[in-house]
Design an enzyme around this catalytic site. Structure first.
Site, PDB file in Angstrom:
ATOM      1  N   HIS A  25     -36.387  -6.613 -20.589  1.00 10.56           N
ATOM      2  CA  HIS A  25     -36.994  -6.400 -21.903  1.00 10.56           C
ATOM      3  C   HIS A  25     -36.107  -6.870 -23.042  1.00 10.56           C
ATOM      4  CE1 HIS A  25     -34.872  -2.311 -21.814  1.00 10.56           C
ATOM      5  NE2 HIS A  25     -34.571  -2.723 -23.021  1.00 10.56           N
ATOM      6  N   ARG A  29     -35.722  -2.985 -33.306  1.00  8.62           N
ATOM      7  CA  ARG A  29     -35.942  -1.790 -34.111  1.00  8.62           C
ATOM      8  C   ARG A  29     -37.134  -2.011 -35.034  1.00  8.62           C
ATOM      9  NH1 ARG A  29     -30.472  -2.611 -33.724  1.00  8.62           N
ATOM     10  NH2 ARG A  29     -29.248  -0.851 -32.911  1.00  8.62           N
ATOM     11  N   GLU A  89     -39.529  -3.776 -26.060  1.00  8.71           N
ATOM     12  CA  GLU A  89     -39.162  -2.396 -26.378  1.00  8.71           C
ATOM     13  C   GLU A  89     -39.003  -2.267 -27.892  1.00  8.71           C
ATOM     14  OE1 GLU A  89     -35.859   0.563 -24.635  1.00  8.71           O
ATOM     15  OE2 GLU A  89     -35.007  -0.975 -25.955  1.00  8.71           O
ATOM     16  N   ASN A  93     -36.255   4.904 -35.124  1.00  7.30           N
ATOM     17  CA  ASN A  93     -35.409   6.019 -35.547  1.00  7.30           C
ATOM     18  C   ASN A  93     -36.212   6.878 -36.515  1.00  7.30           C
ATOM     19  OD1 ASN A  93     -32.783   5.344 -34.224  1.00  7.30           O
ATOM     20  ND2 ASN A  93     -33.037   3.467 -35.414  1.00  7.30           N
ATOM     21  N   ARG A 113     -27.680 -13.784 -40.245  1.00  7.22           N
ATOM     22  CA  ARG A 113     -28.411 -14.504 -39.201  1.00  7.22           C
ATOM     23  C   ARG A 113     -27.785 -14.272 -37.842  1.00  7.22           C
ATOM     24  NH1 ARG A 113     -30.448 -20.323 -39.538  1.00  7.22           N
ATOM     25  NH2 ARG A 113     -28.247 -20.834 -39.305  1.00  7.22           N
ATOM     26  N   HIS A 117     -35.980 -15.102 -32.864  1.00  3.76           N
ATOM     27  CA  HIS A 117     -37.396 -14.775 -32.716  1.00  3.76           C
ATOM     28  C   HIS A 117     -37.713 -14.356 -31.289  1.00  3.76           C
ATOM     29  CE1 HIS A 117     -37.190 -19.183 -31.730  1.00  3.76           C
ATOM     30  NE2 HIS A 117     -37.930 -18.781 -30.695  1.00  3.76           N
ATOM     31  N   ARG A 147     -41.847 -30.105 -39.311  1.00  2.00           N
ATOM     32  CA  ARG A 147     -41.728 -31.303 -38.470  1.00  2.00           C
ATOM     33  C   ARG A 147     -42.504 -31.175 -37.168  1.00  2.00           C
ATOM     34  NH1 ARG A 147     -36.178 -30.768 -39.982  1.00  2.00           N
ATOM     35  NH2 ARG A 147     -35.821 -29.731 -37.982  1.00  2.00           N
ATOM     36  N   GLN A 148     -42.451 -29.981 -36.563  1.00  2.00           N
ATOM     37  CA  GLN A 148     -43.079 -29.783 -35.255  1.00  2.00           C
ATOM     38  C   GLN A 148     -44.493 -29.231 -35.434  1.00  2.00           C
ATOM     39  OE1 GLN A 148     -39.341 -27.601 -33.716  1.00  2.00           O
ATOM     40  NE2 GLN A 148     -40.198 -28.513 -31.875  1.00  2.00           N
ATOM     41  N   GLU A 163     -42.687 -16.763 -32.488  1.00  2.00           N
ATOM     42  CA  GLU A 163     -43.050 -18.150 -32.227  1.00  2.00           C
ATOM     43  C   GLU A 163     -44.277 -18.189 -31.326  1.00  2.00           C
ATOM     44  OE1 GLU A 163     -41.123 -22.411 -30.780  1.00  2.00           O
ATOM     45  OE2 GLU A 163     -40.169 -20.543 -30.148  1.00  2.00           O
ATOM     46  N   GLU A 318     -28.178  -4.738 -22.128  1.00  2.00           N
ATOM     47  CA  GLU A 318     -28.308  -3.495 -21.376  1.00  2.00           C
ATOM     48  C   GLU A 318     -28.465  -3.825 -19.895  1.00  2.00           C
ATOM     49  OE1 GLU A 318     -30.862   0.679 -21.564  1.00  2.00           O
ATOM     50  OE2 GLU A 318     -31.745  -1.154 -22.376  1.00  2.00           O
TER      51      GLU A 318
END
Length: 326
Positions: A25, A29, A89, A93, A113, A117, A147-148, A163, A318
């Site tokens: 997974h 958050r 997941e 909080n 950064r 994604h 461009r794409q 995406e 994890e």
């Protein structure tokens, strides 16, 4: 302790030779779980597999995936979310939904950064994008923009980028027709591809599935995972990790990415699972010692039978056993 000069040449046998090992997974958050769960279930067709509340620590986990008929049950008769591929997941909080000043870091804004994604692969990307727009889903990039022209980026309620790609491609034998929506990959940015590829292949046993170099934009994409099923392609399978390297970052001693777990928080981790997570963690500890940072080591934290280790950029991974009762 991992440094910029740390290398990972030693192969972990438990990782490279364990057929039960999978990328289970990705944790994000979220501010408002009701809104976010509704977003993924109503707009994309995901299913809520399980919800786990931790009253003492005041947080809840929501596990979602696209419909699957092969998820085993744990000893409590519930879906074993830790034995499945392509699970999302969501961590909530408690109380953040009532705080007007609380904002998630989506990983794509300077100076924080790092995470990029998640990616959903679909059969008909034009139809999917049209439907999402008609439903009011916001986009960072439409198919016609940039461009794409064969990818798009939708925006989740907390600003995370999603995406959208298609697995229906000319010249590919598989999949045969539509196989529904798939949680194809998770993307994180990395500083040094040599170190990161060594880590994910030698320490965690992943295989390099595909490389995509973009010389004009000066970046390279590396796609890793634990193999592609025979009736899938790298675009239609689930549980792929995409590493994005922007050329030159490896030469800057002061450069680093935000790991999502220091403030401001957003992205949490990826999780790998297998039948014997304890044995996997023990071999990594024995062979790498303090070259790999743990937080916590297996079975030593508040929650038992899990561990978290950090990759060369400080992203958390994890490690859990199949059948874990959280």
């Amino acid at each position: 302790m991992s440094t910029d000069s740390t290398r990972y040449p030693i192969q972990i046998e438990k990782a490279s030779n364990d057929p039960t090992l999978l990328l289970n997974h990705t944790c994000l958050r979220v501010k408002d779980p009701a809104r976010t769960v509704k977003f993924y279930t109503e707009h994309f067709g995901m299913k809520l597999l399980s919800r786990k509340d931790f009253e003492e620590a005041k947080f809840s986990l929501y596990f979602l995936s696209f419909p699957k008929d092969d998820i085993p049950k744990n000893k409590n008769g519930e879906p074993d979310v830790f034995s499945a591929h392509g699970v999302l997941e969501l961590t909530h909080n408690w109380g953040t939904e009532k705080n007007p000043d609380y904002k998630i870091n989506n990983g794509n804004e300077e100076p924080h950064r790092g995470f990029g994604h998640i990616c959903f692969s679909v059969s008909d990307i034009n139809k999917t994008c049209e439907e999402l727009e008609s439903q009011g889903v916001k986009f960072k990039k439409r198919l016609s923009e940039g461009r794409q022209k064969d990818i798009a980026f939708a925006l989740g309620p907390d600003g995370y980028w999603i995406e959208l790609i298609t697995y229906s491609r000319e010249g590919q034998e598989y999949p045969k027709g539509s196989v529904g929506n798939k949680f194809n990959h998770t993307m994180i940015r990395i500083k040094n591809p040599t170190r990161s590829l060594e880590f994910y292949q030698n320490v965690l046993g992943m295989k390099l599935l595909r490389t995509s170099e973009h010389e004009s934009a000066k970046f390279t994409l590396y796609f890793l995972g634990y193999g592609v099923p025979k009736t899938d392609s790298v675009f239609s399978c689930e549980s792929v990790l995409e590493l994005t390297h922007n050329w030159g970052t490896e030469n800057d001693p002061n450069f680093h990415y935000h790991n999502g777990n220091s403030e401001p928080q957003g992205y949490g981790h990826i999780c790998i699972s297998c039948d014997d997570a304890g044995a996997l963690c023990k071999e990594i500890e024995v062979k790498y010692g303090d070259k790999i940072q743990w937080s916590p080591k297996f079975n030593q934290g508040r929650m038992k039978n899990i561990a978290f280790l950090k990759d060369p950029d400080g992203y958390s991974i994890e490690v859990v056993p199949h059948g874990l009762i959280a």
